[in-house]
Write an enzyme that holds these catalytic residues in place. Sequence first.
Site, PDB file in Angstrom:
ATOM      1  N   ALA A   1      -7.519  -3.292   5.777  1.00 38.41           N
ATOM      2  CA  ALA A   1      -6.903  -4.181   4.784  1.00 38.41           C
ATOM      3  C   ALA A   1      -5.431  -4.463   5.126  1.00 38.41           C
ATOM      4  O   ALA A   1      -4.986  -5.614   5.072  1.00 38.41           O
ATOM      5  CB  ALA A   1      -7.021  -3.551   3.405  1.00 38.41           C
TER       6      ALA A   1
ATOM      7  N   GLY B   1      -3.855  -4.027   8.102  1.00 36.51           N
ATOM      8  CA  GLY B   1      -3.746  -4.723   9.387  1.00 36.51           C
ATOM      9  C   GLY B   1      -4.012  -6.217   9.221  1.00 36.51           C
ATOM     10  O   GLY B   1      -3.291  -7.061   9.751  1.00 36.51           O
TER      11      GLY B   1
ATOM     12  N   LYS C   1       8.023   8.931   2.774  1.00 34.18           N
ATOM     13  CA  LYS C   1       6.747   8.308   2.403  1.00 34.18           C
ATOM     14  C   LYS C   1       5.660   9.389   2.319  1.00 34.18           C
ATOM     15  O   LYS C   1       4.833   9.392   1.409  1.00 34.18           O
ATOM     16  CB  LYS C   1       6.355   7.228   3.415  1.00 34.18           C
ATOM     17  CG  LYS C   1       4.986   6.663   3.108  1.00 34.18           C
ATOM     18  CD  LYS C   1       4.724   5.281   3.598  1.00 34.18           C
ATOM     19  CE  LYS C   1       3.470   4.734   2.926  1.00 34.18           C
ATOM     20  NZ  LYS C   1       2.573   4.070   3.801  1.00 34.18           N
TER      21      LYS C   1
ATOM     22  N   ASN D   1       2.877  10.339  -0.652  1.00 36.39           N
ATOM     23  CA  ASN D   1       1.438  10.397  -0.364  1.00 36.39           C
ATOM     24  C   ASN D   1       0.867  11.788  -0.638  1.00 36.39           C
ATOM     25  O   ASN D   1      -0.261  11.910  -1.120  1.00 36.39           O
ATOM     26  CB  ASN D   1       1.152  10.021   1.095  1.00 36.39           C
ATOM     27  CG  ASN D   1       1.310   8.539   1.361  1.00 36.39           C
ATOM     28  OD1 ASN D   1       1.847   8.126   2.383  1.00 36.39           O
ATOM     29  ND2 ASN D   1       0.862   7.714   0.441  1.00 36.39           N
TER      30      ASN D   1
ATOM     31  N   ASN E   1      -1.937  10.991  -3.337  1.00 42.58           N
ATOM     32  CA  ASN E   1      -3.256  10.767  -2.724  1.00 42.58           C
ATOM     33  C   ASN E   1      -4.290  11.855  -3.033  1.00 42.58           C
ATOM     34  O   ASN E   1      -5.378  11.526  -3.522  1.00 42.58           O
ATOM     35  CB  ASN E   1      -3.107  10.549  -1.214  1.00 42.58           C
ATOM     36  CG  ASN E   1      -2.374   9.245  -0.898  1.00 42.58           C
ATOM     37  OD1 ASN E   1      -1.587   8.769  -1.713  1.00 42.58           O
ATOM     38  ND2 ASN E   1      -2.607   8.676   0.257  1.00 42.58           N
TER      39      ASN E   1
END
Length: 296
Positions: free
Chosen positions: A11, A13, A182, A186, A190
């Site tokens: 998605a 890319g 970042k 995550n 996540n």
Amino acid sequence: MHEWTILGAGALGCTFAALLTEQQQPVSLLLSERHRGHFHPAFEFIALNERRRLVNTHRRFAEQAAGVECLLVMTKAYQVLPALTGLRDLSADTPILLLHNGMGVADDVARAFPHNPLLAGVTSHGALREGPWQVRHTGKGETWLGPVNEGGRAFAHLQAPLARALGHAEWSEDILSLQHRKLGINAVINPLTACHRIRNGQLHEPRFADVLTQLSEEVHAVLATLGETETLEQFRRRLNAVIELTATNYSSMHQDLAHHRPTEIDYITGYVQKHAGKLPVPVCRQLYHEVKKLGG
Ligand code: PAF
């Protein structure tokens, strides 16, 4: 103008491909074997304003790696090394920009491609695959890039065309720190959203208050030992802002588990655990095992 080659037609890319081609920048998608013969010549891109358009990009396969001018690596973290080592003819002059989620891959890539200029980037753009040939841009974000090795330092000029296409892109000599920041976000959002099968915004429900606090403290403490100077308060403010901003999204790890795909847990929570040393990280450990148990 050089051609961007994007390795990883997921998605994000495809979203980068759409945004770059919109600015008439040449783009090719470097596709894996499984796409040979049945990759659509075009995919539908749904922009933030709901405008739909068909995106046509040039296609390449591994045997055409010699012609790659600038490689953007946007696969899942666990696919980076196998995908790159398949590119036997990649020229040693070709810059490789790693834009995958998670950390711990760059050292292996540097060993496998010791002569290539190596760069890393972080991006907070959001994207979602809505159908087999349909990609939705779900959030406009920031993109930072910077050098991983000496050769990478000569490629600061990549920032300008990326900024034109993406709306924002900046160069940082300290990209490692931005990657850590970042990763911190995550490592909290996540695994929790994946294990509880919830949208990001649900982490602000009172039932998650304690685990969110404890996990934030664990992750922040490990990042501090890696040289991060952000205070716990600043980290929590940034985390809360991302949760708010992406409240209706399902995290990438949630989506991976939901679609029975391997997750990037080894490169996110695994990276935190690996660098924890003597610091206790019980919540990280528990979530790591939980995600593995669920198939990730
Ligand atoms: O991996 C993801 O899903 C994203 O990086 C983030 C920021 C957690 C938002 O969903």
